[in-house]
Design a protein around this motif. Structure first.
Motif, PDB file in Angstrom:
ATOM      1  N   HIS A  62      -4.794 -11.128  -4.585  1.00 42.60           N
ATOM      2  CA  HIS A  62      -4.757 -10.284  -3.386  1.00 42.60           C
ATOM      3  C   HIS A  62      -4.701  -8.802  -3.749  1.00 42.60           C
ATOM      4  O   HIS A  62      -5.412  -7.984  -3.157  1.00 42.60           O
ATOM      5  CB  HIS A  62      -3.554 -10.653  -2.518  1.00 42.60           C
ATOM      6  N   GLU A  63      -3.874  -8.445  -4.712  1.00 43.80           N
ATOM      7  CA  GLU A  63      -3.644  -7.031  -4.990  1.00 43.80           C
ATOM      8  C   GLU A  63      -4.784  -6.402  -5.777  1.00 43.80           C
ATOM      9  O   GLU A  63      -5.113  -5.232  -5.572  1.00 43.80           O
ATOM     10  CB  GLU A  63      -2.320  -6.874  -5.735  1.00 43.80           C
ATOM     11  N   SER A  64      -5.417  -7.159  -6.676  1.00 43.79           N
ATOM     12  CA  SER A  64      -6.508  -6.587  -7.467  1.00 43.79           C
ATOM     13  C   SER A  64      -7.744  -6.332  -6.625  1.00 43.79           C
ATOM     14  O   SER A  64      -8.535  -5.433  -6.923  1.00 43.79           O
ATOM     15  CB  SER A  64      -6.859  -7.509  -8.638  1.00 43.79           C
ATOM     16  N   GLN A  65      -7.949  -7.123  -5.564  1.00 41.77           N
ATOM     17  CA  GLN A  65      -9.121  -6.969  -4.704  1.00 41.77           C
ATOM     18  C   GLN A  65      -8.800  -6.305  -3.373  1.00 41.77           C
ATOM     19  O   GLN A  65      -9.677  -6.159  -2.536  1.00 41.77           O
ATOM     20  CB  GLN A  65      -9.762  -8.343  -4.433  1.00 41.77           C
ATOM     21  N   GLY A  66      -7.542  -5.935  -3.198  1.00 45.72           N
ATOM     22  CA  GLY A  66      -7.157  -5.298  -1.944  1.00 45.72           C
ATOM     23  C   GLY A  66      -7.256  -6.228  -0.749  1.00 45.72           C
ATOM     24  O   GLY A  66      -7.476  -5.777   0.378  1.00 45.72           O
TER      25      GLY A  66
END
Length: 323
Positions: free
Chosen positions: A298-302
């Motif tokens: 989730h966080e790496s791809q926003g």
């Protein structure tokens, strides 16, 4: 563009001209702009050539996507979605068993506020033992497992709002589970009866061999829809149950040792309970690793962990600097 009708094609050279005519008859009276996206899934007959001919004769409505080889119906549908422009998307088979005349009624239901309108072939024109009966069993199993109750998951004829089906990728045989994915983001789903005609040309492309694939995909869909954002609940829960079983078993063994002088360490039950304890501990660790992977995803791809139906006036996007 208001509407995209996405049609996966595999060896349907006889059906395509008639299908093109039927779609025009169904959609031309409607006051909307539309396109028909024909996705050739590595056909070995003249289907690619016919698609190119339909595009040349009707460039305003017909678009073609020709895949290099046969990737399967799910991949063809995914390619059609990726290369379509409509705000509403209708999926339709190319074999003329689905009736394009049902599309206007399904679009009306979308206009009433539904996000997914799924076709239900009440009077299905297929062989009962080899297709209809296995399909009914599969529909019951999928409905019970996912909690999204539909009578006919296998019916390709479905209408969607684009925003509820573009946040995930399709693999395997997962095109039939699109309503489940849509439900996971809060889509309103309606099932409506549709017509179903006997096959006029060629033969069915699928048989009973697809059952195992569907079951395996169902396990994947259940995991992703229920535990995709919190895998620790699945792995950790299983781990705690295994550890609890192990501890209860060990307690019983030691009670037998105290009151009945029965050896504990030499018992195979002691060894099994120890292994169960280790498996439970490993399951919890797997859940923690899965949690790290989910957060990285989730966080790496926003990617947000929520979906928004509508933003009312006055609301604005929250930036990191606003916090």
């Amino acid at each position: 563009m208001d509407l995209s009708v996405i049609i996966p094609v595999y060896n349907e050279e006889e059906s395509l001209p008639l299908l093109h005519q039927a779609v025009h008859q169904a959609l031309d009276p409607l006051n909307l702009t539309w396109e028909m996206v024909l996705v050739d899934d590595g056909s070995r007959d003249a289907s690619p050539r016919i698609i190119e001919g339909l595009h040349q004769s009707d460039p305003d409505h017909v678009r073609g996507v020709l895949l290099r080889r046969n990737f399967g119906q799910t991949a063809a549908i995914a390619a059609g979605i990726d290369h379509s422009c409509g705000e509403m998307i209708v999926l339709l088979d190319a074999d003329l068993q689905n009736d394009p005349a049902d599309i206007p009624h399904m679009l009306e239901k979308l206009q009433e506020g539904y996000d997914v309108v799924s076709g239900w072939r009440i009077d299905r024109q297929d062989q009962f033992l080899t297709r209809t009966l296995p399909s009914r069993i599969a529909n019951w199993l999928i409905s019970k497992t996912t909690g999204v109750h539909l009578h006919d998951y296998g019916c390709t004829l479905k209408a969607y709002r684009r925003e509820v089906i573009t946040g995930f990728k399709l693999y395997g045989e997962m095109h039939r589970f699109i309503p489940v994915y849509a439900h996971s983001v809060g889509a309103k789903i309606l099932e409506v009866p549709v017509r179903h005609h006997p096959r006029r040309f060629g033969k069915a492309k699928y048989g009973l061999e697809r059952t195992i694939k569907v079951i395996l995909d169902l396990i994947t869909v259940k995991f992703l829809s229920s535990y995709g954002n919190k895998p620790i609940y699945l792995f950790g829960g299983a781990g705690f149950i295994l550890i609890l079983i192990s501890l209860i078993t060990l307690l019983v063994l030691f009670v037998r040792r105290v009151f009945f002088q029965i050896p504990v360490l030499d018992s195979p039950i002691f060894q099994m309970s120890t292994m169960v304890f280790i498996l439970g501990f490993q399951s919890i660790l797997m859940g923690l690793i899965a949690e790290l992977l989910v957060r990285t995803y989730h966080e790496s791809q926003g990617k947000p962990t929520y979906t928004i139906r509508k933003l009312l006036p006055g609301h604005h996007r929250i930036h990191e600097s606003d916090r």
